[in-house]
Design a protein around this motif. Structure first.
Motif, mmCIF file in Angstrom:
data_model
loop_
_atom_site.group_PDB
_atom_site.id
_atom_site.type_symbol
_atom_site.label_atom_id
_atom_site.label_comp_id
_atom_site.label_asym_id
_atom_site.label_seq_id
_atom_site.Cartn_x
_atom_site.Cartn_y
_atom_site.Cartn_z
ATOM 1 N N UNK A 151 3.939 -1.366 10.713
ATOM 2 C CA UNK A 151 2.530 -0.976 10.563
ATOM 3 C C UNK A 151 2.079 -0.902 9.104
ATOM 4 N N UNK A 152 2.908 -0.330 8.260
ATOM 5 C CA UNK A 152 2.542 -0.191 6.840
ATOM 6 C C UNK A 152 2.411 -1.562 6.180
ATOM 7 N N UNK A 153 3.384 -2.439 6.414
ATOM 8 C CA UNK A 153 3.349 -3.774 5.814
ATOM 9 C C UNK A 153 2.168 -4.584 6.332
ATOM 10 N N UNK A 154 1.880 -4.475 7.624
ATOM 11 C CA UNK A 154 0.743 -5.190 8.194
ATOM 12 C C UNK A 154 -0.564 -4.683 7.598
ATOM 13 N N UNK A 155 -0.675 -3.366 7.406
ATOM 14 C CA UNK A 155 -1.889 -2.797 6.809
ATOM 15 C C UNK A 155 -2.046 -3.271 5.367
ATOM 16 N N UNK A 156 -0.965 -3.242 4.605
ATOM 17 C CA UNK A 156 -1.017 -3.711 3.213
ATOM 18 C C UNK A 156 -1.356 -5.193 3.183
ATOM 19 N N UNK A 157 -0.739 -5.982 4.062
ATOM 20 C CA UNK A 157 -1.026 -7.415 4.137
ATOM 21 C C UNK A 157 -2.478 -7.678 4.485
ATOM 22 N N UNK A 158 -3.012 -6.895 5.428
ATOM 23 C CA UNK A 158 -4.410 -7.033 5.824
ATOM 24 C C UNK A 158 -5.342 -6.729 4.656
ATOM 25 N N UNK A 159 -5.075 -5.634 3.955
ATOM 26 C CA UNK A 159 -5.908 -5.242 2.803
ATOM 27 C C UNK A 159 -5.810 -6.303 1.701
#
Length: 136
Positions: free
Chosen positions: A96-104
């Motif tokens: 979840x954290x990596x996906x959120x950072x990737x999205x941002x």
């Protein structure tokens, strides 16, 4: 249809060249990388290149507003590219954290890229208008 195919293969080529440059620049003689990993990264780069080459056609739809073109391109980019970034290449881990950072990061990059192109075309428009005014 031929325009689509030409764009797709052009994108494959650009993606392959970018991967080759990255391999040469980031080469560490002591590092060993499997050919399978290189192939997956090459495929990911080629797919991204093909996608952006083809998806640019969205901006040629004169019946759509610039906002509709941009939003459709952004959403399509997320839908198409995130599986390449995550499942195929592993560039973005499936947490979840990596996906959120990737999205941002993707969104910020997308916005900066859009601003750059918008500014470029506004400058081009200004120069063209000045050129037309000088001819009168």
């Amino acid at each position: 249809m031929s325009k689509l195919i030409v764009r797709m293969f052009g994108g494959f080529g650009v993606g392959a060249v970018v991967t080759l440059i990255a391999l040469v620049v980031l080469n560490d003689p002591e590092d060993t990388v499997s050919s399978h990993l290189i192939a997956l990264n090459l495929l990911g780069s080629m797919l991204i290149g093909a996608y952006f080459s083809i998806s640019a056609l969205l901006f040629e739809r004169d019946e759509w507003s610039m906002l509709k073109q941009t939003l459709f391109h952004y959403v399509t980019s997320l839908i198409v590219l995130f599986p390449v970034f995550t499942w195929l290449t592993g560039w973005v881990p499936l947490t979840p954290r990596s996906l959120a950072i990737g999205f941002v990061f993707f969104t910020i990059t997308y916005i900066l890229n859009w601003i750059g192109w918008f500014t470029y075309f506004k400058q081009m428009e200004k120069r063209m208008n000045e050129s037309l005014q000088q001819r009168k």
